[in-house]
Design a protein around this motif. Structure first.
Motif, short mmCIF file in Angstrom:
data_model
loop_
_atom_site.label_atom_id
_atom_site.label_comp_id
_atom_site.label_asym_id
_atom_site.label_seq_id
_atom_site.Cartn_x
_atom_site.Cartn_y
_atom_site.Cartn_z
N GLY A 1 42.61 10.61 -25.70
CA GLY A 1 41.67 11.56 -25.11
C GLY A 1 40.33 10.94 -24.75
N ASN B 1 45.43 19.14 -27.45
CA ASN B 1 46.37 18.18 -26.89
C ASN B 1 47.61 18.12 -27.78
N PHE C 1 47.66 16.67 -22.34
CA PHE C 1 46.33 17.23 -22.53
C PHE C 1 46.42 18.75 -22.47
#
Length: 295
Positions: free
Chosen positions: A145, A228, A187
């Motif tokens: 991320g 996520n 995501f």
């Protein structure tokens, strides 16, 4: 959530507005643009979070008024730089992931327009495609991320509104972004709502030749990010609900504008002790051109 939808709906009807495309919103999807107008803007953003998390984003946006109703928008995260303290071999090091980010291509079409004396109301939905042009493995010491790019495709669709008068301008958008999975990582999808208004501070009168204008701006941004997912489960520390208040100043002319905006958290709910948003600073530099090549 119900109160937020009501507030955004009210903003669609009541938010003020002003001179076309001169005082730009920080969220590009709702920024007005006239037919034959080309707007190029660069938008560097600096963000800080808890636990020493920092981010720098150089966003470049290209607007094109293809017709009185159709606008084409390309948003490119030209440079993304994320850093965080990481424990390596028993010592804490600040680790950075830097590189090219993703690109978002959008088409916006005005479905309703009402013109009055010195005012214009427009309602326009848009559809967008997020393309994985960024680097999703710039530094293996940081999480997926925190990489500059996502490595995944996505769709971004929204409904926007703008209302313009001589002394006010403003706009709002409500939308949803859906993301695909790549290499077992996905995501979280996002719901977002933005609204902003600008008020003319100087000059006090618009009679005669007015070479430049100074606006005070205030925006509100809401986002709800789902966690996520990887390996069939949620990624710890991801996903959040966030409301930001953004005060700023805009100096604008027909050919260019420059603005400075701060972002301050008004409400935040993070999951699994994830990093919390502290503040952000945004500078926006816009250049406008006109072309006869349009419908």
């Amino acid at each position: 959530m119900r109160w937020l939808v009501g507030v955004v709906a009210a903003l669609f009807l009541l938010v003020g507005a002003a001179a076309p495309a001169r005082a730009q919103l920080t969220f590009p999807g709702a920024s007005p643009i006239s037919s034959g107008n080309v707007v190029v803007r660069t938008q560097p953003e600096y963000t800080t979070g808890s636990d020493g998390v920092r981010g720098f984003l150089e966003k470049n946006v290209l607007f094109y008024g293809a017709s009185p109703d159709l606008a084409l928008i390309v948003q490119s995260n030209t440079l993304v730089l994320n850093s965080a303290p990481v424990m390596i071999n028993g010592q804490t090091h600040r680790v950075t992931a830097a590189g090219l980010g993703d690109t978002l291509v959008e088409a916006r079409y005005t479905v309703y327009q009402q013109d009055g004396v010195g005012s214009t109301l427009r309602i326009a939905p848009y559809v967008g495609v997020s393309m994985p042009t960024g680097m999703d493995a710039a530094n293996q010491n940081l999480s997926r991320g925190a990489q500059p790019g996502t490595g995944t495709w996505g769709s971004r669709d929204a409904l926007t509104a703008s209302y313009q008068t001589l002394f006010w301008n403003g706009g709002a958008e409500v939308g949803y972004q859906a993301n695909t999975a790549q290499a077992g990582y996905r995501f979280g999808n996002a719901f977002y709502a933005d609204a902003g208004a600008h008020y003319l501070l100087w000059p006090g009168s618009l009679e005669g030749y007015v070479p430049a204008e100074l606006y005070a701006s205030l925006e509100v941004n809401y986002s709800s990010l789902a966690p996520n997912r990887a390996g069939g489960g949620k990624v710890p520390g991801t996903g959040a609900d966030l409301v930001l208040i953004d005060p700023g100043l805009i100096y604008t002319t027909a050919g260019y504008s420059v603005s400075f905006t701060g972002q301050l958290p008004a409400y935040e709910r993070v999951r699994d002790n994830g990093s919390r948003f502290q503040y952000a600073a945004i500078m926006l530099l816009r250049f406008s051109f006109f072309t006869s090549h349009h419908w």
